[in-house]
Motif scaffolding. Structure first.
Motif, PDB file in Angstrom:
ATOM      1  N   TRP A  22     -95.327 -36.832 -58.485  1.00 32.20           N
ATOM      2  CA  TRP A  22     -95.197 -37.833 -59.406  1.00 32.20           C
ATOM      3  C   TRP A  22     -95.373 -39.226 -58.108  1.00 32.20           C
ATOM      4  O   TRP A  22     -94.638 -38.908 -57.206  1.00 32.20           O
ATOM      5  CB  TRP A  22     -94.464 -38.032 -60.139  1.00 32.20           C
ATOM      6  CG  TRP A  22     -93.593 -36.635 -60.651  1.00 32.20           C
ATOM      7  CD1 TRP A  22     -92.518 -36.142 -59.976  1.00 32.20           C
ATOM      8  CD2 TRP A  22     -93.888 -35.987 -61.876  1.00 32.20           C
ATOM      9  NE1 TRP A  22     -92.427 -34.720 -60.614  1.00 32.20           N
ATOM     10  CE2 TRP A  22     -93.176 -34.846 -61.832  1.00 32.20           C
ATOM     11  CE3 TRP A  22     -94.970 -36.234 -62.969  1.00 32.20           C
ATOM     12  CZ2 TRP A  22     -93.279 -33.855 -62.977  1.00 32.20           C
ATOM     13  CZ3 TRP A  22     -94.805 -35.160 -63.788  1.00 32.20           C
ATOM     14  CH2 TRP A  22     -94.011 -34.209 -63.825  1.00 32.20           C
ATOM     15  N   ASP A  57     -94.307 -44.486 -60.520  1.00 31.91           N
ATOM     16  CA  ASP A  57     -94.509 -44.843 -61.940  1.00 31.91           C
ATOM     17  C   ASP A  57     -94.418 -43.722 -62.811  1.00 31.91           C
ATOM     18  O   ASP A  57     -94.634 -43.677 -63.954  1.00 31.91           O
ATOM     19  CB  ASP A  57     -95.704 -45.513 -62.013  1.00 31.91           C
ATOM     20  CG  ASP A  57     -95.899 -47.099 -61.326  1.00 31.91           C
ATOM     21  OD1 ASP A  57     -94.658 -47.606 -61.334  1.00 31.91           O
ATOM     22  OD2 ASP A  57     -96.977 -47.393 -60.815  1.00 31.91           O
ATOM     23  N   GLU A 114     -96.437 -41.092 -62.845  1.00 32.11           N
ATOM     24  CA  GLU A 114     -97.650 -40.691 -63.092  1.00 32.11           C
ATOM     25  C   GLU A 114     -97.891 -39.326 -62.406  1.00 32.11           C
ATOM     26  O   GLU A 114     -97.504 -39.366 -60.928  1.00 32.11           O
ATOM     27  CB  GLU A 114     -98.740 -41.765 -62.712  1.00 32.11           C
ATOM     28  CG  GLU A 114     -98.423 -42.981 -63.813  1.00 32.11           C
ATOM     29  CD  GLU A 114     -99.399 -44.043 -63.451  1.00 32.11           C
ATOM     30  OE1 GLU A 114     -99.561 -44.863 -64.424  1.00 32.11           O
ATOM     31  OE2 GLU A 114     -99.933 -43.997 -62.463  1.00 32.11           O
ATOM     32  N   CYS A 165    -101.550 -39.430 -65.655  1.00 27.88           N
ATOM     33  CA  CYS A 165    -100.826 -39.694 -66.740  1.00 27.88           C
ATOM     34  C   CYS A 165     -99.589 -39.676 -66.576  1.00 27.88           C
ATOM     35  O   CYS A 165     -98.660 -39.071 -65.776  1.00 27.88           O
ATOM     36  CB  CYS A 165    -101.242 -38.342 -67.792  1.00 27.88           C
ATOM     37  SG  CYS A 165    -102.762 -38.186 -68.415  1.00 27.88           S
ATOM     38  N   HIS A 166     -98.592 -40.176 -67.540  1.00 30.30           N
ATOM     39  CA  HIS A 166     -97.179 -40.405 -67.529  1.00 30.30           C
ATOM     40  C   HIS A 166     -96.534 -39.158 -67.597  1.00 30.30           C
ATOM     41  O   HIS A 166     -96.659 -38.477 -68.881  1.00 30.30           O
ATOM     42  CB  HIS A 166     -96.867 -41.584 -68.302  1.00 30.30           C
ATOM     43  CG  HIS A 166     -95.672 -42.121 -67.880  1.00 30.30           C
ATOM     44  ND1 HIS A 166     -94.163 -41.879 -68.070  1.00 30.30           N
ATOM     45  CD2 HIS A 166     -95.427 -43.240 -67.137  1.00 30.30           C
ATOM     46  CE1 HIS A 166     -93.329 -42.435 -67.776  1.00 30.30           C
ATOM     47  NE2 HIS A 166     -93.775 -43.536 -67.168  1.00 30.30           N
ATOM     48  N   GLU A 183     -94.387 -38.601 -71.116  1.00 29.60           N
ATOM     49  CA  GLU A 183     -94.899 -38.246 -72.519  1.00 29.60           C
ATOM     50  C   GLU A 183     -95.612 -36.959 -72.511  1.00 29.60           C
ATOM     51  O   GLU A 183     -96.201 -36.631 -73.486  1.00 29.60           O
ATOM     52  CB  GLU A 183     -96.249 -39.521 -72.536  1.00 29.60           C
ATOM     53  CG  GLU A 183     -95.598 -40.905 -72.552  1.00 29.60           C
ATOM     54  CD  GLU A 183     -96.851 -41.782 -72.597  1.00 29.60           C
ATOM     55  OE1 GLU A 183     -97.964 -41.459 -72.306  1.00 29.60           O
ATOM     56  OE2 GLU A 183     -96.552 -42.933 -72.811  1.00 29.60           O
ATOM     57  N   LYS A 243     -85.670 -40.110 -67.450  1.00 32.52           N
ATOM     58  CA  LYS A 243     -86.056 -41.749 -66.657  1.00 32.52           C
ATOM     59  C   LYS A 243     -84.975 -42.119 -66.018  1.00 32.52           C
ATOM     60  O   LYS A 243     -85.140 -42.323 -64.652  1.00 32.52           O
ATOM     61  CB  LYS A 243     -86.693 -42.440 -67.508  1.00 32.52           C
ATOM     62  CG  LYS A 243     -87.077 -43.790 -67.034  1.00 32.52           C
ATOM     63  CD  LYS A 243     -87.874 -44.580 -67.843  1.00 32.52           C
ATOM     64  CE  LYS A 243     -88.433 -46.087 -67.018  1.00 32.52           C
ATOM     65  NZ  LYS A 243     -89.043 -46.949 -67.896  1.00 32.52           N
TER      66      LYS A 243
END
Length: 749
Positions: free
Chosen positions: A183, A186, A188, A210-211, A214, A226
């Motif tokens: 990742w 951010d 992602e 993509c995040h 989610e 997070k």
């Protein structure tokens, strides 16, 4: 004023103001300094990893550093003055170079700077060299070539290994069963291997960019995850965790994660690398294993371990709050062994499961019912107001268990005994609360079963006393503290002694005489009755055998010995009896074994088989305490019984209670019809004696004739009877007076 100077070979400085000699240095000193400087330069050049070589205009080596000497595998004196082409034969793309193509000749002849990659064959090794060659010109001294040579062999090897390692790593990442995910800062997705696709269900093309939160983190846990990642980046350290994740198709799985920050060569954070493994099955197995460790496998109720844990928590809560009250119920099924033995363990197990469900239905949410083992259950009642709350539940359980159970085509009935212990602040350990509930249960069984009892301190004192009694009883057998007392059995028609009943007495060193009613039940329950009964049988048989030898005119003397339920269930009972008869040399017809009605009826079929086996030894069998149990006439005629003994409870009131008199007459008539004789126990008055004799009862025993006395007293009585018989005197009244006198004189016996 113009100033000038002239440096002479001798270091003399001349100025317009006159000549003045200045010694700047001796030529030898200057030469040494020059040599020192050149030596340091040579050491410095020799220490570098590249080879340096200097040729003259003919290509002969004028100077080289030690790295070059090692490259060509020569000593310094072998190198100097040798043409470089002779020592450094080069190839390019596996083709030997011509002299004109050699870098040194191109530099010397073409005055070029030459750079290239060449191969050099030295001994058995092939090396790859990067050569930079240039020319240097000195005035009046021609052109020299200087070559700087770097060995690229190790670098190429390392590059090849690095490339191979990268290929292997890439292959491992692609083939590993672990999800490998990268990742950015951010959060992602930057990289996503095939294992991640398999575990989470997303293809790489669906997730890159993509995040992460989610995709695979449940919504409720996203903020927490997070925050964990932010802390991970701040601490720059690895972190392990096991988390619930979600897949593309909405399933919840459990993954074990290892996350570590990614840091570039400048020390800057660039992202997070994660390894993840699907441990859903393992976690399920662990939960199942934990469940099995604290739950009963048959009923799935909590087991003793979990129950004690909840009991301890309940006690801690009660200590923190003055209003909290709770109770423990200890439940034991009545006659569960009979169900197991008659219908089989499969039906027994089904009954336990059905009982577990009924117990659960009797409790409110928050209470705990556990199976402690066998047919024992425990209930933790929390948040009750007083003792009545516990007794109401106990009554509800008792009533629920009286309803029939339909199991495998059988209609089964059972009852339960319940002990109740109410929490007070005097309890320190949870085990003590369960112990007291068990003590109350024991009391409930003692008073008649199918009921409940509430613990009180006197019960605990009685339990401690009983434990001490059991301990003393075990020691008493080893210390020979037991004695046999003999109570005569008299022919009611003649008054003659025909035999004796052997009765055991315990003389405790501190407590004195301990009544049989105190210790026989304990001995029976603990199994100590088996060695004790064997000793009594051996002692009594030996004593009667001795009397038979000493008093032949008193024949036939017999001995009657009680056989307990535990003894009767011993598979080797017949062998024991046979061995004792052989050891004591007692005639089998002189031994009478007394078995209670209850023992015979509880296991009727095995009892019949054992009785028939004992009859083969030619001994007689008595049914003791007849009328106090639950005899079945359909079985009575099948038992090979020789004598019925009517219990003293009927004889005591035979002269005052017409109903008892009728019952005794019925028993005597029944026995005679079945070919049995009758002994009446507890005969205490002459009226009872006369009445029994008139009813046709053959024998009697009781305080009218004598209480149980020692062997010495019986020996005295038999001696007197022997002398009477020898003088051919009628002994009957005299015998009765002697026996009665002996019973009064020796009340302690």
């Amino acid at each position: 004023m113009d100033v000038w100077c002239h440096l002479t070979a001798f270091g003399v400085v001349t100025t317009p103001h006159g000549a003045k000699a200045l010694m700047l240095g001796d030529p030898t000193i200057l030469l040494n300094q020059l040599r020192s400087t050149l030596g340091k330069m040579e050491v410095a050049l020799g220490a570098i990893v590249d080879s340096i070589v200097w040729t003259d205009e003919d290509g002969r080596i004028q100077w080289s550093n030690t790295t070059f000497d090692r490259l060509v595998n020569r000593q310094r004196f072998e190198v100097l003055g040798t043409p470089l082409l002779d020592l450094l034969c080069l190839e390019q793309q596996s083709q030997p170079l011509t002299p004109e193509e050699h870098p040194v000749n191109r530099v010397l002849h073409e005055r070029l700077n030459v750079t290239g990659i060449y191969e050099f064959q030295q001994a058995e090794t092939r090396q790859v060299l990067e050569i930079y060659a240039t020319c240097i010109q000195f005035k009046g001294q021609g052109t020299n070539a200087v070559l700087a040579i770097r060995d690229l062999t190790e670098r190429d090897r390392l590059d090849a290994e690095l490339k191979q390692s990268k290929q292997k790593l890439s292959l491992h990442v692609q083939q590993t069963p672990l999800a490998v995910i990268e990742w950015n800062l951010d959060f992602e997705v930057v990289d996503w291997n095939p294992a991640a696709e398999k575990i989470f269900g997303y293809a790489q093309s669906e997730v890159v960019g993509c995040h992460a939160l989610e995709l695979i983190v449940p919504h409720a846990a996203r903020e927490q995850v997070k925050q964990v990642w932010v802390e991970l980046l701040a601490q720059r350290g690895g972190m392990r965790s096991t988390n619930a994740n979600q897949t593309k198709d909405g399933r919840t799985i459990f993954c074990e994660w290892y996350n570590t920050p990614l840091i570039d060569q400048n020390g800057n954070l660039i992202g997070i690398a994660s390894l993840a493994q699907d441990v859903t099955e393992r976690k399920w197995a662990e939960e199942q294993l934990l469940h099995s460790a604290i739950h009963d496998a048959l009923t799935h109720l909590p087991n003793r371990t979990l129950f004690m844990d909840r009991l301890e928590h309940a006690m801690q809560r009660a200590k923190r709050s003055t209003g909290d009250l709770f109770a423990v119920l200890f439940i034991d099924l009545d006659r569960f062994k009979l169900i197991n033995d008659s219908l089989g363990h499969l039906v027994g197990d089904q009954l336990l499961v059905a009982i577990a469900r009924r117990l659960e239905a009797c409790l409110k949410l928050g209470d705990t019912v556990a199976r402690l083992g066998g047919d024992e259950f425990a209930v933790l009642l929390e948040d009750i107001s007083d003792l009545s709350g516990a007794t109401q539940i106990a009554e509800r359980i008792k009533q629920a268990l009286t309803l029939p159970f339909n199991l495998n085509g059988y209609e089964v009935f059972t009852t339960a005994s319940i002990g109740i212990a109410l929490y007070t602040r005097s309890y320190v350990q949870p085990e003590n609360l369960l112990r007291d509930a068990d003590i109350a249960l024991y009391r409930a069984k003692a008073v008649g079963k199918a009921c409940y009892e509430v613990f009180n301190l006197s019960m605990h004192a009685h339990a401690v006393e009983r434990l001490q009694l059991e301990t003393d009883l075990r020691r008493a057998i080893d210390r020979q503290e037991f004695q046999v007392r003999y109570q005569p059995i008299v022919a009611l028609a003649t008054g003659a002694i025909v035999g004796f009943e052997a009765l055991v007495r315990w003389h405790h060193p501190q407590r004195g005489l301990v009544a049989p009613t105190e210790f026989i039940a304990v001995a029976e329950e603990t199994g100590l009755i088996v060695p004790l009964g064997h000793w009594v049988l051996q002692e009594a048989c030996q004593q009667v055998a001795n009397w038979q030898v000493r008093f032949p005119f008193c024949q036939p003397l017999t001995i009657s010995v009680n056989i307990s339920g535990r003894q009767f269930s011993q598979t080797d009972l017949m062998t024991q009896v046979s061995q004792i008869l052989q050891t004591t040399q007692l005639a089998p017809g002189s031994l009478k074994l007394e078995i209670t009605e209850t023992v015979l009826m509880e296991n009727s079929e095995p009892a019949i088989a054992m009785l028939l086996a004992l009859k083969t030894l030619n001994i007689q069998l008595y049914m003791d305490d007849f009328g106090t149990g639950y005899s079945s006439l359909s079985y009575l005629h099948r038992f090979p019984i020789d004598v019925l003994k009517i219990d003293r409870s009927f004889i005591t009131t035979i002269d005052t209670n017409s109903k008892n008199s009728a019952i005794v007459q019925t028993i005597i008539t029944l026995a005679h019809n079945l070919g049995m004789q009758v002994i009446a126990e507890g005969v205490e008055t002459a009226v009872q004696h006369t009445q029994l004799n008139q009813m046709g009862c053959e024998y009697g025993q009781g305080y009218l004739f004598s209480k149980p006395v020692s062997a010495a007293v019986i020996t005295t009585l038999l001696t007197q009877q022997y002398h009477c018989r020898a003088r051919q005197l009628s002994p009957h009244p005299q015998h009765q007076r002697q026996l009665s006198k002996a019973g009064k004189v020796l009340p302690g016996n």
